[in-house]
Design a protein around this motif. Structure first.
Motif, PDB file in Angstrom:
ATOM      1  N   PRO A   1       0.798  -1.234   0.000  1.00  0.00           N
ATOM      2  CA  PRO A   1       0.000   0.000   0.000  1.00  0.00           C
ATOM      3  C   PRO A   1       0.831   1.284   0.000  1.00  0.00           C
ATOM      4  O   PRO A   1       0.652   2.166   0.826  1.00  0.00           O
TER       5      PRO A   1
ATOM      6  N   GLU B   1       1.830   4.826  -1.611  1.00  0.00           N
ATOM      7  CA  GLU B   1       1.225   5.863  -2.434  1.00  0.00           C
ATOM      8  C   GLU B   1       2.184   7.028  -2.541  1.00  0.00           C
ATOM      9  O   GLU B   1       2.999   7.251  -1.651  1.00  0.00           O
TER      10      GLU B   1
ATOM     11  N   TYR C   1       6.696   9.584  -1.055  1.00  0.00           N
ATOM     12  CA  TYR C   1       6.025   8.297  -0.947  1.00  0.00           C
ATOM     13  C   TYR C   1       5.741   7.989   0.516  1.00  0.00           C
ATOM     14  O   TYR C   1       6.498   8.370   1.406  1.00  0.00           O
ATOM     15  N   ILE C   2       4.635   7.282   0.732  1.00  0.00           N
ATOM     16  CA  ILE C   2       4.207   6.925   2.079  1.00  0.00           C
ATOM     17  C   ILE C   2       3.428   5.614   2.001  1.00  0.00           C
ATOM     18  O   ILE C   2       2.802   5.311   0.987  1.00  0.00           O
TER      19      ILE C   2
ATOM     20  N   ARG D   1       0.203   3.942   3.050  1.00  0.00           N
ATOM     21  CA  ARG D   1      -1.102   4.427   3.492  1.00  0.00           C
ATOM     22  C   ARG D   1      -1.772   3.496   4.486  1.00  0.00           C
ATOM     23  O   ARG D   1      -2.698   3.892   5.186  1.00  0.00           O
ATOM     24  N   ALA D   2      -1.365   2.270   4.544  1.00  0.00           N
ATOM     25  CA  ALA D   2      -1.937   1.311   5.489  1.00  0.00           C
ATOM     26  C   ALA D   2      -0.784   0.636   6.218  1.00  0.00           C
ATOM     27  O   ALA D   2       0.284   0.446   5.647  1.00  0.00           O
TER      28      ALA D   2
END
Length: 117
Positions: free
Chosen positions: A49, A51, A58-59, A61-62
């Motif tokens: 996950p 994004e 970028y990270i 998300r979950a």
């Protein structure tokens, strides 16, 4: 550092929940930003996950929590052989799932010894 190890290390960095630029990640990995862009695209395609976009960062998300997995060398070999057989058979109904799983395991569990996929 091979690609599998780099992808594993990138996931570990991203697990902190913070936004990371491609330049920051590239410096940490000793590669170009272009390589980071490709890595992020590949990770997203395999279901991680992640994004973000070029220029922003970028990270994850979950939360990404993986259970501890201890494979013997024989178990890793059997797993790799089975997944490669199914992934290589385009007529098999689970061809795409096996191919995706093979990438995930090789990326996230480099100790499984599946090598380059």
């Amino acid at each position: 550092m091979n690609r599998d190890q780099r992808l594993y290390d990138l996931v570990q960095i991203l697990r902190d929940g913070k936004l990371h630029t491609a330049a920051e990640l590239a410096d940490a990995m000793g590669v170009s930003t272009r390589t980071i862009w490709r890595d992020m695209t590949m990770m997203a395609a395999t279901g991680i996950p992640v994004e973000g976009e070029r220029g922003l960062g970028y990270i994850l998300r979950a939360p990404l929590v993986l259970p501890a997995i201890a494979l013997t060398p024989d178990e890793a070999a059997v797993l790799g052989e089975a997944l490669r057989a199914i992934a290589g058979d385009e007529e098999h109904p689970r061809h795409r799932a096996a191919k995706s799983l093979l990438y995930k395991i090789a990326t996230l569990l480099p100790q499984a010894g599946l090598g380059e996929v």
